[in-house]
Design an enzyme around this catalytic site. Structure first.
Site, PDB file in Angstrom:
ATOM      1  N   ARG A 147      -5.175  53.357  17.944  1.00 43.58           N
ATOM      2  CA  ARG A 147      -5.635  52.123  18.610  1.00 43.58           C
ATOM      3  C   ARG A 147      -4.860  52.046  19.924  1.00 43.58           C
ATOM      4  O   ARG A 147      -3.633  51.907  19.918  1.00 43.58           O
ATOM      5  CB  ARG A 147      -5.382  50.889  17.743  1.00 43.58           C
ATOM      6  CG  ARG A 147      -5.639  49.587  18.477  1.00 43.58           C
ATOM      7  CD  ARG A 147      -5.718  48.380  17.565  1.00 43.58           C
ATOM      8  NE  ARG A 147      -6.968  48.343  16.838  1.00 43.58           N
ATOM      9  CZ  ARG A 147      -7.502  47.246  16.307  1.00 43.58           C
ATOM     10  NH1 ARG A 147      -6.895  46.078  16.424  1.00 43.58           N
ATOM     11  NH2 ARG A 147      -8.646  47.302  15.653  1.00 43.58           N
ATOM     12  N   HIS A 197     -15.232  50.684  19.905  1.00 45.42           N
ATOM     13  CA  HIS A 197     -14.695  50.412  18.561  1.00 45.42           C
ATOM     14  C   HIS A 197     -15.682  51.013  17.549  1.00 45.42           C
ATOM     15  O   HIS A 197     -16.392  50.294  16.840  1.00 45.42           O
ATOM     16  CB  HIS A 197     -14.557  48.897  18.378  1.00 45.42           C
ATOM     17  CG  HIS A 197     -13.648  48.484  17.260  1.00 45.42           C
ATOM     18  ND1 HIS A 197     -13.002  49.385  16.426  1.00 45.42           N
ATOM     19  CD2 HIS A 197     -13.282  47.245  16.801  1.00 45.42           C
ATOM     20  CE1 HIS A 197     -12.279  48.722  15.543  1.00 45.42           C
ATOM     21  NE2 HIS A 197     -12.432  47.430  15.745  1.00 45.42           N
ATOM     22  N   GLN A 205     -15.834  49.910  13.803  1.00 50.71           N
ATOM     23  CA  GLN A 205     -16.428  48.589  13.616  1.00 50.71           C
ATOM     24  C   GLN A 205     -17.944  48.698  13.572  1.00 50.71           C
ATOM     25  O   GLN A 205     -18.593  48.121  12.692  1.00 50.71           O
ATOM     26  CB  GLN A 205     -15.995  47.675  14.778  1.00 50.71           C
ATOM     27  CG  GLN A 205     -16.531  46.272  14.685  1.00 50.71           C
ATOM     28  CD  GLN A 205     -15.934  45.497  13.517  1.00 50.71           C
ATOM     29  OE1 GLN A 205     -14.731  45.420  13.382  1.00 50.71           O
ATOM     30  NE2 GLN A 205     -16.779  44.930  12.673  1.00 50.71           N
ATOM     31  N   ASP A 223     -18.403  38.111  19.409  1.00 50.56           N
ATOM     32  CA  ASP A 223     -16.996  38.531  19.387  1.00 50.56           C
ATOM     33  C   ASP A 223     -16.256  37.652  20.392  1.00 50.56           C
ATOM     34  O   ASP A 223     -16.883  36.955  21.209  1.00 50.56           O
ATOM     35  CB  ASP A 223     -16.891  40.030  19.751  1.00 50.56           C
ATOM     36  CG  ASP A 223     -15.451  40.551  19.692  1.00 50.56           C
ATOM     37  OD1 ASP A 223     -14.594  39.907  19.044  1.00 50.56           O
ATOM     38  OD2 ASP A 223     -15.171  41.606  20.303  1.00 50.56           O
ATOM     39  N   CYS A 276     -16.874  40.601  14.333  1.00 47.08           N
ATOM     40  CA  CYS A 276     -15.928  41.652  13.908  1.00 47.08           C
ATOM     41  C   CYS A 276     -14.614  41.057  13.422  1.00 47.08           C
ATOM     42  O   CYS A 276     -13.898  41.710  12.667  1.00 47.08           O
ATOM     43  CB  CYS A 276     -15.683  42.622  15.058  1.00 47.08           C
ATOM     44  SG  CYS A 276     -15.017  41.814  16.526  1.00 47.08           S
ATOM     45  N   ARG A 296     -15.580  47.508   6.414  1.00 50.84           N
ATOM     46  CA  ARG A 296     -14.709  48.369   7.237  1.00 50.84           C
ATOM     47  C   ARG A 296     -14.095  49.448   6.355  1.00 50.84           C
ATOM     48  O   ARG A 296     -14.040  50.613   6.734  1.00 50.84           O
ATOM     49  CB  ARG A 296     -13.597  47.529   7.893  1.00 50.84           C
ATOM     50  CG  ARG A 296     -14.060  46.553   8.957  1.00 50.84           C
ATOM     51  CD  ARG A 296     -14.636  47.239  10.170  1.00 50.84           C
ATOM     52  NE  ARG A 296     -13.712  48.201  10.750  1.00 50.84           N
ATOM     53  CZ  ARG A 296     -12.703  47.874  11.578  1.00 50.84           C
ATOM     54  NH1 ARG A 296     -12.540  46.627  11.959  1.00 50.84           N
ATOM     55  NH2 ARG A 296     -11.890  48.799  12.082  1.00 50.84           N
TER      56      ARG A 296
HETATM   57  N1   CP Z   1     -12.171  43.897  13.686  1.00 53.15           N
HETATM   58  C1   CP Z   1     -10.975  44.493  13.823  1.00 53.15           C
HETATM   59  O1   CP Z   1     -10.852  45.625  14.294  1.00 53.15           O
HETATM   60  O2   CP Z   1      -9.945  43.747  13.354  1.00 53.15           O
HETATM   61  P1   CP Z   1      -8.400  44.063  13.600  1.00 53.15           P
HETATM   62  O3   CP Z   1      -8.142  43.920  15.061  1.00 53.15           O
HETATM   63  O4   CP Z   1      -7.672  43.041  12.771  1.00 53.15           O
HETATM   64  O5   CP Z   1      -8.105  45.462  13.145  1.00 53.15           O
HETATM   65  N1  NVA Z   2     -13.029  42.731  21.417  1.00 54.25           N
HETATM   66  C1  NVA Z   2     -11.885  42.515  20.576  1.00 54.25           C
HETATM   67  C2  NVA Z   2     -12.093  43.132  19.240  1.00 54.25           C
HETATM   68  C3  NVA Z   2     -10.966  42.957  18.254  1.00 54.25           C
HETATM   69  C4  NVA Z   2     -11.234  43.602  16.958  1.00 54.25           C
HETATM   70  C5  NVA Z   2     -10.643  43.079  21.245  1.00 54.25           C
HETATM   71  O1  NVA Z   2     -10.699  44.186  21.797  1.00 54.25           O
HETATM   72  O2  NVA Z   2      -9.604  42.398  21.244  1.00 54.25           O
END
Ligand code: CP
Ligand code: NVA
Length: 306
Positions: free
Chosen positions: A101, A128, A131, A221, A261, A289
């Site tokens: 990440r 992502h 997701q 989101d 998400c 997930r």
């Molecule tokens: N939706 C998602 O990726 O959640 P987190 O940021 O908690 O991993």
């Molecule tokens: N768009 C959000 C998704 C989190 C899971 C972010 O990148 O913070």
């Protein structure tokens, strides 16, 4: 070496194979079967941003398959303690699989060039993919004919929307994105997806009410993603008309379901009355997930052995 940095890395058939496997493994888990498919394997998680769902679902699914996991964050000192070309071959030489990440998508692309094991993107500023696999799996479970359904994504055309668009386009699911000017995708991205699929599966508008008409799923989101905190005030103002609330939800098809998400900012992109209502599918979606990623991990590790 196969990596999943974007869903562009998988063909439509491969996405279908992953999702079929995910559905099968979900049923096996429900039946109490936990095959030790990852025995003696170690998965690393290298995270530069916070996470609940991604971290815990990956660690849990790998443990369910008898593998071990290792969470790594700032200690690695990516390009501060040492450059990526020094630490990445070593780290990925120890590991069998690495989930990253990262703040910058290109850092994951670069990391893959020095990797000795498969890498899965666990979210970047651009995409992502994990997701989107869970999102589409949820849609497949909740509707009889995904090819006849319409998903409308309302809000900021961000990393989550990007992967959803790629996934829907590849699988022939209609997705309409409603976002204001400045928060939309480049029209060339939408047209390239439609040219590739040979169909207009993906569309974009600035009119949220028109976009949700006939939609069976309304997806939203946060307006301010991780890393965009300095823009929060402007984003909240610019996106105010794109809130998913009861009034907007009433415009959608009968029986429409909410997708998000998570984490959500209640009172911004979605109201509590909608996310807490029986129309909300966000818990099933988050649950998937684990299952969607399990299918992805098993499929990807099979590619290494082939
Ligand atoms: N939706 C998602 O990726 O959640 P987190 O940021 O908690 O991993
Ligand atoms: N768009 C959000 C998704 C989190 C899971 C972010 O990148 O913070």
């Amino acid at each position: 070496m196969r990596h999943v940095i974007s869903l562009f890395d998988l063909t439509a058939d491969e996405i279908r194979t992953v999702l079929d496997l995910s559905i099968k493994l979900k049923q096996q888990l429900r039946d109490g079967e936990r095959e030790p498919l990852m025995q003696q394997k170690t998965m690393g998680l290298l995270f530069q941003k916070p996470s609940l769902r991604t971290r815990v679902s990956f660690e849990t699914l790998f443990n369910q398959m008898a593998g071990s996991t290792m969470f790594l964050s700032g200690d690695v000192g990516w390009n501060t303690r040492e450059p990526v070309q020094d630490f990445m071959p070593i780290l990925t030489g120890y590991l069998d699989l690495l989930v990253i990440r990262a703040k910058n998508h290109n850092d994951v692309v670069e990391a893959a060039q020095f990797s000795q094991c498969p890498i899965i993107n666990g979210l970047t500023d651009v995409s992502h993919p994990c997701q989107a696999l869970a999102d589409v799996m949820t849609v497949m479970e909740l509707c009889d004919s995904p090819q006849e359904t319409l998903i409308t994504y309302v809000g900021d055309a961000n990393n989550v929307a990007y992967s959803l668009a790629v996934c829907c386009s590849r699988l022939g699911i209609r997705l309409n994105i409603a976002a204001p000017a400045g928060y939309q995708f480049e029209s060339s991205f939408i047209s390239s997806l439609n040219v590739e699929s040979g169909n207009d599966f993906i569309s974009q508008t600035d009119d949220p009410r028109a976009a949700v008409e006939n939609a069976s799923f309304i997806y939203t989101d946060v307006w301010t993603s991780m890393g965009q905190e300095a823009e929060n005030e402007k984003r909240v103002k610019d996106l105010a008309d794109y809130q998913v609330n009861e009034e907007l939800f009433k415009v959608a098809a009968d029986g429409a379901r909410l997708l998000h998400c998570l984490p959500a900012r209640r009172g911004e992109e979605v109201t509590s009355s909608v996310i807490d209502s029986p129309d909300s599918a966000v818990i099933e979606q988050a649950d998937n997930r684990l299952h969607a990623q399990k299918g992805l991990v098993v499929w990807l590790m099979d590619q290494v052995q082939e």
